[in-house]
Design an enzyme around this catalytic site. Structure first.
Site, PDB file in Angstrom:
ATOM      1  N   GLY A 194       1.206  -0.977  -0.053  1.00  0.00           N
ATOM      2  CA  GLY A 194       0.085  -0.274  -0.075  1.00  0.00           C
ATOM      3  C   GLY A 194       0.808   0.834  -0.438  1.00  0.00           C
ATOM      4  O   GLY A 194       2.037   1.376  -0.253  1.00  0.00           O
ATOM      5  N   ASN A 195       0.259   2.622   0.137  1.00  0.00           N
ATOM      6  CA  ASN A 195       0.602   4.006   0.617  1.00  0.00           C
ATOM      7  C   ASN A 195       0.031   4.412   1.321  1.00  0.00           C
ATOM      8  O   ASN A 195      -0.284   4.153   2.282  1.00  0.00           O
ATOM      9  CB  ASN A 195       0.894   4.443  -1.012  1.00  0.00           C
ATOM     10  CG  ASN A 195      -0.034   4.808  -1.720  1.00  0.00           C
ATOM     11  OD1 ASN A 195      -1.345   5.228  -0.905  1.00  0.00           O
ATOM     12  ND2 ASN A 195      -0.601   3.814  -2.538  1.00  0.00           N
TER      13      ASN A 195
END
Ligand SMILES: Cc1cc2nc3c(=O)[nH]c(=O)nc-3n(C[C@H](O)[C@H](O)[C@H](O)COP(=O)(O)O)c2cc1C
Length: 384
Positions: A194-195
């Site tokens: 993810g981020n």
């Protein structure tokens, strides 16, 4: 000139509402003060009547139907809870329940009250319904404690009121498509790449577009903030889903691609949960589709396309300039991710708006304010 209902609740910050009333009247607005009984233990109704240059109305109904905006400042934890649950046990709560126009509120309370799960849930409910919240700010409380809970300064609330009033109808009849949040690319049944995007910027943009009268669709990956109310919400947790959902709606009048979409995803996903063992886990990441480029390739006449570039320093800004032409966009919002006080996962941002006519830096401000500036720029482009 606008008709503003000014609700004031009981708290130390009630004195700030007097300054807000003064600013509103000075700007030419007709202000109808509505104080709770508790507010009157902090400030006098006479102060507000004098500042509003009119007596408190006997019959509130005519003011209610004609008013353009309801402002509640300060908003106590108590009244916030009442609004969230639809209680109507005093004139202000009744007004809030009966009023159909936009509502802007400036909460003010002890940091622990603000952080309490009950208040968090109440705040989320108000946001879902489209209430614009200004603050609270971080700082020292009247009782000497430090934290998030101070009412925003009257000038800041006033600026936001003016912004809401000026923009009520600017984007009426326009369909606005916004993407927000960070995508998650599954590695197996439970893990993902993810981020750090919180989605705050995209959510603020969607809310701002709605406040200006647009019909808004928010295509949301993972959001760490509650989505705004009164917008169509479409869930799109992965890059592939976000690509599909955005392209399916790519005929919107204005498209804002604010989501942080993964550039790479695992080529293969393990079935189930990969068990932990001493072996390294090697995988190949493949590039995901370029959503902005595809939106640019299929853009129609009169449509506006706004991209976002999260990159490092001056070289990043140079890349944002290249992106403007390469992705056939009207505007690129450049966000410097080399700073940790702004951008990803932060409440504030500082951006550079890059367009064919030049560049404009928007100095560090809450993301809601940045969203408002971006929408100002978009309105200029729409009317060209
Ligand atoms: C000195 C004092 C300061 C207070 N300050 C706050 C405040 O800043 N925020 C808040 O939510 N409640 C505050 N309260 C509690 C509220 O006054 C109380 O919850 C009240 O019921 C609010 O009523 P209202 O929402 O109808 O105005 C304070 C109470 C006292 C005695």
């Amino acid at each position: 000139m606008a008709r503003v209902l000014l609700g004031v609740t009981g708290g130390i910050a009630a004195y700030k509402a007097a300054e807000l009333a003064r600013l509103l009247v000075k700007a030419g607005h007709e202000v109808t003060p509505i104080l709770t009984d508790e507010a009157e233990t902090f400030v006098s109704a006479k102060t507000f009547e004098a500042l509003a240059r009119r007596e408190a109305p006997r019959a509130l109904y005519p003011h209610l139907v004609q008013a353009d905006l309801l402002v509640i400042a300060p908003l106590s934890a108590n009244t916030l809870a009442k609004l969230a649950h639809g209680l109507a046990d005093n004139v202000l709560a009744q007004t809030a329940l009966a009023f159909e126009g936009p509502v802007l509120a400036a909460p003010a309370m002890n940091p622990r009250m603000w952080a309490h799960a009950a208040t968090r849930a109440n705040v989320a409910k108000l946001r879902e319904r489209g209430v614009v919240l200004v603050g609270p700010d971080e700082g020292e409380m009247a009782e000497g404690e430090w934290g998030v809970g101070r009412m925003s300064e009257p000038e800041e609330v006033f600026t936001r009121v003016e912004a809401v009033l000026a923009r009520l109808h600017q984007l009426e009849g326009k369909r606005v498509l916004v993407s927000a949040g960070g995508t998650r690319e599954p590695l197996d049944a439970v893990r993902f790449i993810g981020n750090r995007s919180s989605g705050r910027m995209g959510v603020a943009l969607a809310e701002e577009a709605r406040l200006r009268g647009a019909e808004v669709t928010l295509v949301a990956a993972y959001l760490a903030v509650p989505p705004p109310g009164k917008v169509e919400l479409v869930g799109a947790p992965t890059a592939a889903e976000l690509e599909r959902e955005m392209l399916a709606r790519s005929d919107a009048d204005i498209v804002l691609m604010a989501a942080a979409v993964a550039d790479y995803r695992p080529e293969e996903q393990s079935a189930g949960k990969r068990p932990k063992n001493a072996e390294p886990w090697t995988m190949t990441l493949e590039p995901t589709g370029d959503v902005l480029a595809q939106l640019g390739a299929r853009r129609r006449d009169g449509q506006l396309l706004i991209g976002f570039a999260a990159d490092h320093g001056d070289t990043g800004l140079a890349r944002a300039r290249e992106k403007l032409a390469a992705k056939r966009s009207d505007l690129i919002v450049f966000n410097d991710v080399s700073r940790d006080d702004i951008g990803f996962d932060a409440a504030e941002n500082e951006v550079v708006l890059v367009s064919a006519v030049g560049e404009r830096r928007i100095r560090k401000a809450p993301k809601e304010r940045i969203a408002s500036e971006i929408l100002d720029e978009i309105v200029k482009l729409v009317s060209k």
